[in-house]
Design a protein around this motif. Structure first.
Motif, PDB file in Angstrom:
ATOM      1  N   GLU A  69       0.751  -1.202  -0.009  1.00  0.00           N
ATOM      2  CA  GLU A  69      -0.121  -0.100   0.171  1.00  0.00           C
ATOM      3  C   GLU A  69       0.756   1.177  -0.095  1.00  0.00           C
ATOM      4  N   ARG A  70       0.709   2.228  -0.770  1.00  0.00           N
ATOM      5  CA  ARG A  70       1.344   3.405  -1.017  1.00  0.00           C
ATOM      6  C   ARG A  70       0.595   4.509  -0.240  1.00  0.00           C
ATOM      7  N   HIS A  71       1.190   5.197   0.761  1.00  0.00           N
ATOM      8  CA  HIS A  71       0.850   5.939   1.795  1.00  0.00           C
ATOM      9  C   HIS A  71       1.205   7.451   1.225  1.00  0.00           C
ATOM     10  N   LEU A  72       0.235   8.232   0.825  1.00  0.00           N
ATOM     11  CA  LEU A  72       0.408   9.573   0.051  1.00  0.00           C
ATOM     12  C   LEU A  72       1.189  10.639   1.048  1.00  0.00           C
ATOM     13  N   GLN A  73       0.826  10.423   2.357  1.00  0.00           N
ATOM     14  CA  GLN A  73       1.654  11.251   3.391  1.00  0.00           C
ATOM     15  C   GLN A  73       3.029  10.814   3.660  1.00  0.00           C
ATOM     16  N   ALA A  74       3.324   9.828   3.277  1.00  0.00           N
ATOM     17  CA  ALA A  74       4.745   9.279   3.768  1.00  0.00           C
ATOM     18  C   ALA A  74       5.988  10.100   3.313  1.00  0.00           C
ATOM     19  N   TYR A 132       8.968   9.304   2.743  1.00  0.00           N
ATOM     20  CA  TYR A 132       9.822   8.695   1.804  1.00  0.00           C
ATOM     21  C   TYR A 132       9.079   7.296   1.212  1.00  0.00           C
ATOM     22  N   THR A 133       9.333   6.963  -0.074  1.00  0.00           N
ATOM     23  CA  THR A 133       8.876   5.800  -0.584  1.00  0.00           C
ATOM     24  C   THR A 133      10.096   5.136  -0.947  1.00  0.00           C
ATOM     25  N   PHE A 134      10.214   3.785  -0.578  1.00  0.00           N
ATOM     26  CA  PHE A 134      11.264   2.790  -1.050  1.00  0.00           C
ATOM     27  C   PHE A 134      10.668   1.935  -2.282  1.00  0.00           C
ATOM     28  N   VAL A 135      11.497   2.210  -3.269  1.00  0.00           N
ATOM     29  CA  VAL A 135      11.140   1.327  -4.369  1.00  0.00           C
ATOM     30  C   VAL A 135      12.187   0.096  -4.716  1.00  0.00           C
ATOM     31  N   ILE A 136      11.605  -1.190  -4.612  1.00  0.00           N
ATOM     32  CA  ILE A 136      12.504  -2.176  -4.615  1.00  0.00           C
ATOM     33  C   ILE A 136      12.518  -3.274  -5.842  1.00  0.00           C
ATOM     34  N   ASP A 137      13.559  -3.480  -6.349  1.00  0.00           N
ATOM     35  CA  ASP A 137      13.546  -4.466  -7.500  1.00  0.00           C
ATOM     36  C   ASP A 137      14.602  -5.286  -7.002  1.00  0.00           C
ATOM     37  N   PRO A 138      13.959  -6.632  -6.555  1.00  0.00           N
ATOM     38  CA  PRO A 138      14.918  -7.642  -5.740  1.00  0.00           C
ATOM     39  C   PRO A 138      16.025  -8.109  -6.721  1.00  0.00           C
ATOM     40  N   ILE A 139      15.628  -8.379  -7.839  1.00  0.00           N
ATOM     41  CA  ILE A 139      16.730  -8.760  -8.790  1.00  0.00           C
ATOM     42  C   ILE A 139      16.231  -7.968 -10.100  1.00  0.00           C
ATOM     43  N   ASP A 140      16.955  -6.931 -10.562  1.00  0.00           N
ATOM     44  CA  ASP A 140      16.845  -6.296 -11.747  1.00  0.00           C
ATOM     45  C   ASP A 140      17.553  -7.077 -12.903  1.00  0.00           C
ATOM     46  N   ASP A 161      11.376  11.233  -2.343  1.00  0.00           N
ATOM     47  CA  ASP A 161      10.950  12.122  -1.293  1.00  0.00           C
ATOM     48  C   ASP A 161       9.354  12.117  -1.334  1.00  0.00           C
ATOM     49  N   ALA A 162       8.607  12.976  -0.456  1.00  0.00           N
ATOM     50  CA  ALA A 162       7.378  13.212  -0.410  1.00  0.00           C
ATOM     51  C   ALA A 162       6.821  13.675  -1.705  1.00  0.00           C
ATOM     52  N   GLY A 163       7.593  14.125  -2.400  1.00  0.00           N
ATOM     53  CA  GLY A 163       6.865  14.772  -3.826  1.00  0.00           C
ATOM     54  C   GLY A 163       7.242  13.548  -4.899  1.00  0.00           C
ATOM     55  N   PHE A 164       7.825  12.448  -4.444  1.00  0.00           N
ATOM     56  CA  PHE A 164       8.085  11.576  -5.559  1.00  0.00           C
ATOM     57  C   PHE A 164       9.308  11.702  -6.770  1.00  0.00           C
ATOM     58  N   SER A 165      10.132  12.251  -6.154  1.00  0.00           N
ATOM     59  CA  SER A 165      11.696  12.574  -6.647  1.00  0.00           C
ATOM     60  C   SER A 165      12.663  11.529  -6.394  1.00  0.00           C
ATOM     61  N   PRO A 166      13.410  11.324  -7.008  1.00  0.00           N
ATOM     62  CA  PRO A 166      14.294  10.016  -6.488  1.00  0.00           C
ATOM     63  C   PRO A 166      15.439  10.702  -5.872  1.00  0.00           C
ATOM     64  N   VAL A 167      15.815  10.436  -4.629  1.00  0.00           N
ATOM     65  CA  VAL A 167      16.796  11.254  -3.819  1.00  0.00           C
ATOM     66  C   VAL A 167      17.949  10.303  -3.189  1.00  0.00           C
ATOM     67  N   GLY A 168      17.671   9.184  -3.023  1.00  0.00           N
ATOM     68  CA  GLY A 168      18.533   8.058  -2.563  1.00  0.00           C
ATOM     69  C   GLY A 168      18.572   6.842  -3.412  1.00  0.00           C
ATOM     70  N   SER A 169      19.597   5.964  -3.189  1.00  0.00           N
ATOM     71  CA  SER A 169      19.654   4.825  -3.609  1.00  0.00           C
ATOM     72  C   SER A 169      20.714   3.747  -3.108  1.00  0.00           C
ATOM     73  N   ILE A 170      20.217   2.440  -3.116  1.00  0.00           N
ATOM     74  CA  ILE A 170      21.337   1.408  -2.985  1.00  0.00           C
ATOM     75  C   ILE A 170      21.067   0.509  -4.108  1.00  0.00           C
ATOM     76  N   TYR A 173       7.517  11.115 -12.957  1.00  0.00           N
ATOM     77  CA  TYR A 173       7.011   9.813 -12.227  1.00  0.00           C
ATOM     78  C   TYR A 173       5.575  10.013 -12.136  1.00  0.00           C
ATOM     79  N   THR A 174       4.855   9.575 -13.160  1.00  0.00           N
ATOM     80  CA  THR A 174       3.377   9.808 -13.245  1.00  0.00           C
ATOM     81  C   THR A 174       2.604   8.927 -12.248  1.00  0.00           C
ATOM     82  N   GLU A 175       1.441   9.230 -12.154  1.00  0.00           N
ATOM     83  CA  GLU A 175       0.354   8.399 -11.244  1.00  0.00           C
ATOM     84  C   GLU A 175       0.514   7.082 -11.701  1.00  0.00           C
ATOM     85  N   ALA A 176       0.534   6.911 -12.828  1.00  0.00           N
ATOM     86  CA  ALA A 176       0.337   5.264 -13.807  1.00  0.00           C
ATOM     87  C   ALA A 176       1.595   4.558 -13.331  1.00  0.00           C
ATOM     88  N   LEU A 177       3.034   5.231 -13.390  1.00  0.00           N
ATOM     89  CA  LEU A 177       4.257   4.699 -12.701  1.00  0.00           C
ATOM     90  C   LEU A 177       4.014   4.167 -11.340  1.00  0.00           C
TER      91      LEU A 177
END
Length: 266
Positions: free
Chosen positions: A70-75, A77-85, A105-114, A234-238
């Motif tokens: 579930e995606r929380h709009l007020q979070a 940060y959002t973590f985006v996981i690809d277990p094996i790309d 971040d809260a505005g859905f801009s990429p700000v961090g990565s591992i 990052y559109t709503e569809a993505l």
């Protein structure tokens, strides 16, 4: 976001990378309903990383390829996981795959990565580990601050392309070499981490195929644009787990101008 929590997540990704390398020796392929390849390693890593994120970042959202969260709009940060790309190449024994965790971040801009590609070395036998803490200006590559200051993007001698792009794109105006690895994350990263690759072209894919790499290349001064020239968004569809249609380009501003003139749809 506490740095010690982020460090714990880096340690979790390292653990999953070691697990994936060992499991690759005897991996078997399964298939999802859409026909894409799935392995037990994907599921193990997804479960492991979800547990660590929920423990250390309970107020954050998660978008994972292998589990509908579930995606929380007020979070914050959002973590985006690809277990094996690159699961297909992973399941065949190739080294060009990675584990990717992007942070938005809260505005859905990429700000961090591992990103860990444990069998995909960059001049070492230790593989590739890229990390970018939110708030940091530059990423670390295998523990060292990394930049591409001074790299020349004024010509395209080598271009990374997605595997099916030859069907719909005319590359005849590109006079360099075309390469493909089998992992979209590694494709996007390539202009940033390899000295003689100036650009990448990738086709419609999911948010987990993009976000982690986007944060890294953005911190290095590179951009992602649609083939039309518009900045990638990052559109709503993505964000809702749908695929984006069309093609996108990766390079610095000068390289993107060259690519937009040279890369044409058939």
């Amino acid at each position: 976001m506490r740095r010690e929590d982020f460090t714990a997540l880096v340690d979790a990704v390292r653990h999953c990378a070691d697990y994936a390398v060992e499991a690759q020796r005897n991996i078997t392929r399964d298939y999802k309903d859409d026909g894409t390849v799935l392995t037990a390693t994907d599921l193990y890593i997804s479960d492991y990383l979800l547990a660590v994120i929920r423990e250390h970042f309970p107020d954050c959202s998660v978008i994972s390829e292998e589990e509908k969260t579930e995606r929380h709009l007020q979070a914050p940060y959002t973590f985006v996981i690809d277990p094996i790309d690159g699961t297909d190449v992973y399941s065949q024994g190739f080294p060009s795959w990675c584990i990717a965790v992007g942070i938005m971040d809260a505005g859905f801009s990429p700000v961090g990565s591992i990103i860990s590609a444990p069998r995909w070395g960059v001049g070492t036998i230790d593989g590739l580990l890229l990390t970018l803490f939110p708030g940091d200006e530059l990423p670390q590559l295998n523990g060292e601050v990394f930049s591409i200051e001074g790299k020349d993007f004024s010509s395209v001698s080598q271009l990374i392309v997605c595997s099916g792009s030859y069907k719909t794109i005319d590359f005849s105006r590109i006079y360099g070499k075309l390469r493909s690895f089998g992992s979209n994350i590694l494709h996007i990263l390539a202009p940033g981490i390899y000295n003689h690759i100036q650009g990448a072209v990738f086709a419609g894919c999911y948010i987990w195929d993009i976000a982690a790499a986007h944060a890294i290349v953005q911190s290095l001064g590179l951009e992602i644009r649609y083939l039309s020239g518009e900045p990638f968004s990052y559109t709503e569809a993505l964000l809702s787990r749908d695929i984006f249609s069309g093609y996108a380009l990766v390079s610095d501003p000068a390289g993107l101008d060259i690519l937009q003139d040279a890369v044409r749809l058939r």
